[in-house]
Design a protein around this motif. Structure first.
Motif, PDB file in Angstrom:
ATOM      1  N   THR A   1     141.536 -53.048 -47.905  1.00 57.69           N
ATOM      2  CA  THR A   1     140.757 -53.660 -47.018  1.00 57.69           C
ATOM      3  C   THR A   1     139.985 -52.244 -46.762  1.00 57.69           C
ATOM      4  O   THR A   1     139.859 -51.464 -46.561  1.00 57.69           O
ATOM      5  CB  THR A   1     141.239 -54.065 -45.297  1.00 57.69           C
ATOM      6  OG1 THR A   1     141.574 -52.569 -44.588  1.00 57.69           O
ATOM      7  CG2 THR A   1     142.986 -54.623 -45.636  1.00 57.69           C
ATOM      8  N   ILE A   2     138.334 -53.257 -46.171  1.00 56.91           N
ATOM      9  CA  ILE A   2     137.328 -53.002 -45.686  1.00 56.91           C
ATOM     10  C   ILE A   2     136.867 -53.297 -44.648  1.00 56.91           C
ATOM     11  O   ILE A   2     136.103 -54.097 -44.464  1.00 56.91           O
ATOM     12  CB  ILE A   2     136.002 -52.934 -46.132  1.00 56.91           C
ATOM     13  CG1 ILE A   2     136.731 -51.953 -48.004  1.00 56.91           C
ATOM     14  CG2 ILE A   2     134.750 -52.134 -46.361  1.00 56.91           C
ATOM     15  CD1 ILE A   2     136.284 -52.052 -48.735  1.00 56.91           C
ATOM     16  N   PRO A   3     137.051 -52.493 -43.239  1.00 57.90           N
ATOM     17  CA  PRO A   3     136.357 -53.641 -42.469  1.00 57.90           C
ATOM     18  C   PRO A   3     134.955 -52.860 -41.776  1.00 57.90           C
ATOM     19  O   PRO A   3     134.826 -52.248 -41.995  1.00 57.90           O
ATOM     20  CB  PRO A   3     137.530 -52.455 -41.200  1.00 57.90           C
ATOM     21  CG  PRO A   3     137.858 -51.209 -41.227  1.00 57.90           C
ATOM     22  CD  PRO A   3     138.036 -51.979 -42.554  1.00 57.90           C
ATOM     23  N   PHE A   4     134.580 -54.301 -41.347  1.00 53.07           N
ATOM     24  CA  PHE A   4     133.297 -53.911 -40.277  1.00 53.07           C
ATOM     25  C   PHE A   4     132.788 -54.664 -39.318  1.00 53.07           C
ATOM     26  O   PHE A   4     133.061 -56.026 -39.235  1.00 53.07           O
ATOM     27  CB  PHE A   4     132.119 -54.068 -41.729  1.00 53.07           C
ATOM     28  CG  PHE A   4     131.748 -55.130 -42.144  1.00 53.07           C
ATOM     29  CD1 PHE A   4     130.314 -56.312 -41.584  1.00 53.07           C
ATOM     30  CD2 PHE A   4     132.475 -56.153 -43.426  1.00 53.07           C
ATOM     31  CE1 PHE A   4     130.879 -57.644 -42.162  1.00 53.07           C
ATOM     32  CE2 PHE A   4     132.439 -57.710 -43.168  1.00 53.07           C
ATOM     33  CZ  PHE A   4     131.714 -57.938 -42.925  1.00 53.07           C
ATOM     34  N   VAL A   5     131.601 -54.404 -38.459  1.00 52.57           N
ATOM     35  CA  VAL A   5     131.782 -55.646 -37.405  1.00 52.57           C
ATOM     36  C   VAL A   5     130.405 -56.014 -37.169  1.00 52.57           C
ATOM     37  O   VAL A   5     129.091 -55.303 -38.005  1.00 52.57           O
ATOM     38  CB  VAL A   5     131.851 -53.960 -35.995  1.00 52.57           C
ATOM     39  CG1 VAL A   5     131.463 -55.159 -34.755  1.00 52.57           C
ATOM     40  CG2 VAL A   5     132.926 -54.004 -36.768  1.00 52.57           C
ATOM     41  N   LEU A   6     130.352 -56.951 -37.240  1.00 52.64           N
ATOM     42  CA  LEU A   6     128.606 -57.613 -37.516  1.00 52.64           C
ATOM     43  C   LEU A   6     128.649 -57.830 -35.550  1.00 52.64           C
ATOM     44  O   LEU A   6     128.955 -58.886 -35.017  1.00 52.64           O
ATOM     45  CB  LEU A   6     128.968 -59.727 -37.381  1.00 52.64           C
ATOM     46  CG  LEU A   6     127.862 -59.929 -37.834  1.00 52.64           C
ATOM     47  CD1 LEU A   6     126.486 -59.178 -38.538  1.00 52.64           C
ATOM     48  CD2 LEU A   6     128.158 -61.904 -38.287  1.00 52.64           C
ATOM     49  N   THR A   7     127.296 -57.129 -34.895  1.00 56.60           N
ATOM     50  CA  THR A   7     127.343 -56.994 -34.091  1.00 56.60           C
ATOM     51  C   THR A   7     126.671 -58.062 -33.338  1.00 56.60           C
ATOM     52  O   THR A   7     126.430 -58.190 -31.555  1.00 56.60           O
ATOM     53  CB  THR A   7     126.217 -56.017 -33.236  1.00 56.60           C
ATOM     54  OG1 THR A   7     124.694 -56.059 -34.677  1.00 56.60           O
ATOM     55  CG2 THR A   7     126.960 -54.741 -33.926  1.00 56.60           C
ATOM     56  N   GLN A   8     126.023 -58.666 -33.771  1.00 50.77           N
ATOM     57  CA  GLN A   8     125.246 -60.407 -33.406  1.00 50.77           C
ATOM     58  C   GLN A   8     125.418 -61.455 -34.612  1.00 50.77           C
ATOM     59  O   GLN A   8     125.503 -61.339 -35.821  1.00 50.77           O
ATOM     60  CB  GLN A   8     123.846 -60.244 -33.759  1.00 50.77           C
ATOM     61  CG  GLN A   8     123.104 -58.717 -33.302  1.00 50.77           C
ATOM     62  CD  GLN A   8     121.836 -58.740 -33.292  1.00 50.77           C
ATOM     63  OE1 GLN A   8     120.520 -60.117 -33.418  1.00 50.77           O
ATOM     64  NE2 GLN A   8     120.969 -57.686 -32.882  1.00 50.77           N
ATOM     65  N   ALA A   9     125.587 -62.627 -33.622  1.00 53.43           N
ATOM     66  CA  ALA A   9     125.579 -63.149 -34.492  1.00 53.43           C
ATOM     67  C   ALA A   9     125.319 -64.333 -35.821  1.00 53.43           C
ATOM     68  O   ALA A   9     123.845 -64.317 -35.229  1.00 53.43           O
ATOM     69  CB  ALA A   9     125.832 -65.073 -33.617  1.00 53.43           C
ATOM     70  N   GLY A  10     125.923 -64.864 -36.529  1.00 53.23           N
ATOM     71  CA  GLY A  10     125.439 -64.958 -37.835  1.00 53.23           C
ATOM     72  C   GLY A  10     125.292 -66.214 -37.936  1.00 53.23           C
ATOM     73  O   GLY A  10     125.187 -66.926 -37.249  1.00 53.23           O
ATOM     74  N   PRO A  11     123.924 -66.733 -39.214  1.00 53.87           N
ATOM     75  CA  PRO A  11     123.715 -68.348 -39.043  1.00 53.87           C
ATOM     76  C   PRO A  11     124.638 -68.875 -39.266  1.00 53.87           C
ATOM     77  O   PRO A  11     124.259 -70.373 -38.404  1.00 53.87           O
ATOM     78  CB  PRO A  11     122.664 -68.426 -40.188  1.00 53.87           C
ATOM     79  CG  PRO A  11     123.545 -66.858 -41.105  1.00 53.87           C
ATOM     80  CD  PRO A  11     123.861 -65.818 -40.576  1.00 53.87           C
ATOM     81  N   GLY A  12     125.929 -68.696 -39.204  1.00 57.17           N
ATOM     82  CA  GLY A  12     127.161 -69.650 -39.305  1.00 57.17           C
ATOM     83  C   GLY A  12     127.310 -69.774 -38.002  1.00 57.17           C
ATOM     84  O   GLY A  12     128.338 -70.517 -38.072  1.00 57.17           O
ATOM     85  N   ALA A  13     127.510 -69.294 -36.890  1.00 55.90           N
ATOM     86  CA  ALA A  13     127.731 -69.170 -35.864  1.00 55.90           C
ATOM     87  C   ALA A  13     127.629 -71.258 -35.156  1.00 55.90           C
ATOM     88  O   ALA A  13     128.574 -71.316 -34.546  1.00 55.90           O
ATOM     89  CB  ALA A  13     127.181 -68.097 -34.912  1.00 55.90           C
TER      90      ALA A  13
END
Length: 188
Positions: free
Chosen positions: A120-132
């Motif tokens: 597994t590779i965790p990462f953080v999206l800091t701003q909402a993406g276009p799918g929000a």
């Protein structure tokens, strides 16, 4: 005059050297595919939602057998299609990522020798993406892909290669047996 060692004693003296040479000579064959890098990188904080992820492995891995999922904070799989790639690099398109938060890339590939490798590779999206915006409008409960690999899958040897303990056990048994035979035949 120097006494000539018996054949059993010669074998007892030479056998450990041969076993150690075989053990260390076979070590490169135990090496399995390992993840070398990913985009996004492990524990990265990204402001802009990626449209694809890439995984680079130490060996060529077949894309057609790779199982890759990108799970969002709500458990939704955002993988937008199957993996493609060559020369050890796999690329997976993504559906638009939604809410800001923790995402996890889960992968399961098969190395050249047939050994499954997962992680597994965790990462953080800091701003909402276009799918929000799409996620806010949707009233259905989130679903997860049936193709998502199990994060806790275990091949029994930690995924680091072939286990060493059978070889160590074999060496102990052979050396112990050789020593026992040599001591029993000792003139005395």
């Amino acid at each position: 005059m120097t006494p000539v060692p018996s054949p059993i004693r010669r074998v007892t003296l030479v056998l450990p050297v041969v076993l150690v040479a075989l053990l260390f000579g076979a070590a490169p064959a135990w090496a399995h595919t390992e993840l070398e890098s990913s985009t996004p990188a492990e524990n990265a904080e990204v402001a802009q939602a990626p449209s694809e992820i890439t995984l680079t492995f130490s060996e060529n891995v077949p894309a057609d057998t790779a199982e890759i999922a990108v799970l969002g904070p709500d458990g939704t799989d955002h993988a937008g299609g199957p993996a493609t790639g060559a020369d050890g690099t796999l690329t997976v398109p993504l559906q638009p990522l939604g809410a800001a938060g923790s995402y996890t890339i889960e992968y399961r590939v098969v190395s050249d020798d047939g050994h499954p490798v997962s992680g597994t590779i965790p990462f953080v999206l800091t701003q909402a993406g276009p799918g929000a915006a799409t996620a806010d409008a949707a009233t259905a409960a989130p679903t997860t892909s049936a193709a998502a690999p199990a994060a806790a899958e275990d091949s029994g040897d930690g995924g680091d290669g072939a286990p060493v303990w059978p070889w160590v056990l074999l060496a102990v048994v052979v050396l112990g047996g050789g020593a026992a035979v040599a001591l029993r035949r000792r003139p005395g």
